[in-house]
Enzyme design. Sequence first.
Site, PDB file in Angstrom:
ATOM      1  N   ASP A 158       0.777  -1.239   0.000  1.00 42.73           N
ATOM      2  CA  ASP A 158       0.000   0.000   0.000  1.00 42.73           C
ATOM      3  C   ASP A 158       0.814   1.297   0.000  1.00 42.73           C
ATOM      4  OD1 ASP A 158      -1.627  -2.161   0.518  1.00 42.73           O
ATOM      5  OD2 ASP A 158      -2.938  -1.081   1.877  1.00 42.73           O
ATOM      6  N   GLU A 382       0.768  -9.134  11.646  1.00 46.54           N
ATOM      7  CA  GLU A 382       0.576  -8.797  10.226  1.00 46.54           C
ATOM      8  C   GLU A 382       1.933  -8.629   9.534  1.00 46.54           C
ATOM      9  OE1 GLU A 382      -1.558  -5.136   9.742  1.00 46.54           O
ATOM     10  OE2 GLU A 382      -1.786  -5.373   7.568  1.00 46.54           O
TER      11      GLU A 382
HETATM   12  C1  GLC Z   1      -3.139  -4.265   3.453  1.00 44.67           C
HETATM   13  C2  GLC Z   1      -1.974  -4.901   2.718  1.00 44.67           C
HETATM   14  C3  GLC Z   1      -2.499  -5.805   1.631  1.00 44.67           C
HETATM   15  C4  GLC Z   1      -3.438  -6.825   2.242  1.00 44.67           C
HETATM   16  C5  GLC Z   1      -4.513  -6.176   3.113  1.00 44.67           C
HETATM   17  C6  GLC Z   1      -5.280  -7.191   3.953  1.00 44.67           C
HETATM   18  O1  GLC Z   1      -3.902  -3.461   2.616  1.00 44.67           O
HETATM   19  O2  GLC Z   1      -1.100  -3.942   2.200  1.00 44.67           O
HETATM   20  O3  GLC Z   1      -1.442  -6.448   0.949  1.00 44.67           O
HETATM   21  O4  GLC Z   1      -4.008  -7.618   1.267  1.00 44.67           O
HETATM   22  O5  GLC Z   1      -3.941  -5.266   4.000  1.00 44.67           O
HETATM   23  O6  GLC Z   1      -4.411  -7.945   4.737  1.00 44.67           O
END
Ligand code: GLC
Length: 421
Positions: A158, A382
């Site tokens: 992101d 995460e």
């Molecule tokens: C964030 C991450 C993405 C992922 C999402 C859900 O947006 O950057 O890669 O899929 O979270 O975990």
Amino acid sequence: MSDLDAQARDILRGNDKGGYTVPTHGLYPYQWNWDSVFAAWGFAVDDLPRAWAEIETLLAGQWDNGMVPHILFHQVDPSYFPGPDVWQGTGPVPSSGISQPPIAATFVRQIAALDAANGAAKMRALFPALLKWHRWFYQWRSEDGAIVVTHPWETGRDNSPDWDPPFAAIDPVGIDTYQRRDTGHVNQDERPRKYEYDRYLYLVKLGADSGWDERYLRQVTPFRVADPTMSFTLLRANRDLLAMAAELGEPTDEIATWIAAQEAGAQTLWNPDIAAYDTCDLRSGAFGGGVSSAAFLCWYAGIHDDRMLGHLERIMSAETYGIASYDPDHAAYEPKRYWRGPVWAMMNMLIAMGLHEAGHTAHADAIRANTARMITENGFAEYFDPRDGAPAGGRSFTWTAAVWLGWASPTTGRDRWAASI
Ligand code: GLC
């Protein structure tokens, strides 16, 4: 069975909403595209029907034009922003309007190889949707074979520094006032800044206002960036799709054409200034300018380019844990902030899979051992701080648990690894 295997199974079970899995409760209360594929890989360790259900639910959200959205909003949950009212997706399930790295075909093939009873039938059933999705990329997102994104969230990375140059050219005028929800769940030092959020929402509004018209967006969007995550995951996925087509007696020519184009396209992402694969902003023609972990997906894509090995060794030895999502030697490196430095276990697995297949087994094994230690010491976060492995972002995270079960765990992971094709 190790305690950690049991914990990982509990996390998958706890995040299971019946047919799909949330990445983690609160922060991400919906179905995310590539998260679900990793979840399926984790479920496949001991529940193949549940693994298939995850992928079937994901592909059931496919749009008429072939796009498979990055988020499916199955049940509205106010703890997340921006939700379905902001995105205004046009598919059969309320959804976002962008996609995410297409790793599904690759894992469908991997899971089918584990499923002697139903694997072939599942592949046959899923093949048309996968083909249609890949065709969408080729129709709308291929620039000389390099695959383009129209929103940073599409890459799954992101707030990577890769988006800093294209974002500097965007003036986020006209967005409504908004209330972020992510910083209510997670420390704001571990999340993107407001500067980036304004631009994320500007691009969402641009897409939503157009009814997600790819033809129009290709003309007007200020954000059109060729990206190694998309280019490498799709190239790999097309190789798996081709193998599936051959096995199923389906035509292979179209897929073979995509692969040839993408092999050439990948080379347009080579930035000679940093001697690495990089993003390329198609509006300005400029490269991103730094080494992100996505560049190490070249082997996963089947490009045996050992020019990246030096960077890999340097970045792995720069901090205690790797692979840092952005080069620790770069000025933009921030070891706690999401995709500007932290380690992501699922990226490690994809990169190591590629290295293993390319014969770099010592590198692959080192990444796997390093990841296993990081999770053992710090739990199923995460993402992690490369300096000391400190857990960051959401906890009890689906993909970290899945990657543990399917790859990093010395008990459940090793056999899966050996069984991979
Ligand atoms: C964030 C991450 C993405 C992922 C999402 C859900 O947006 O950057 O890669 O899929 O979270 O975990």
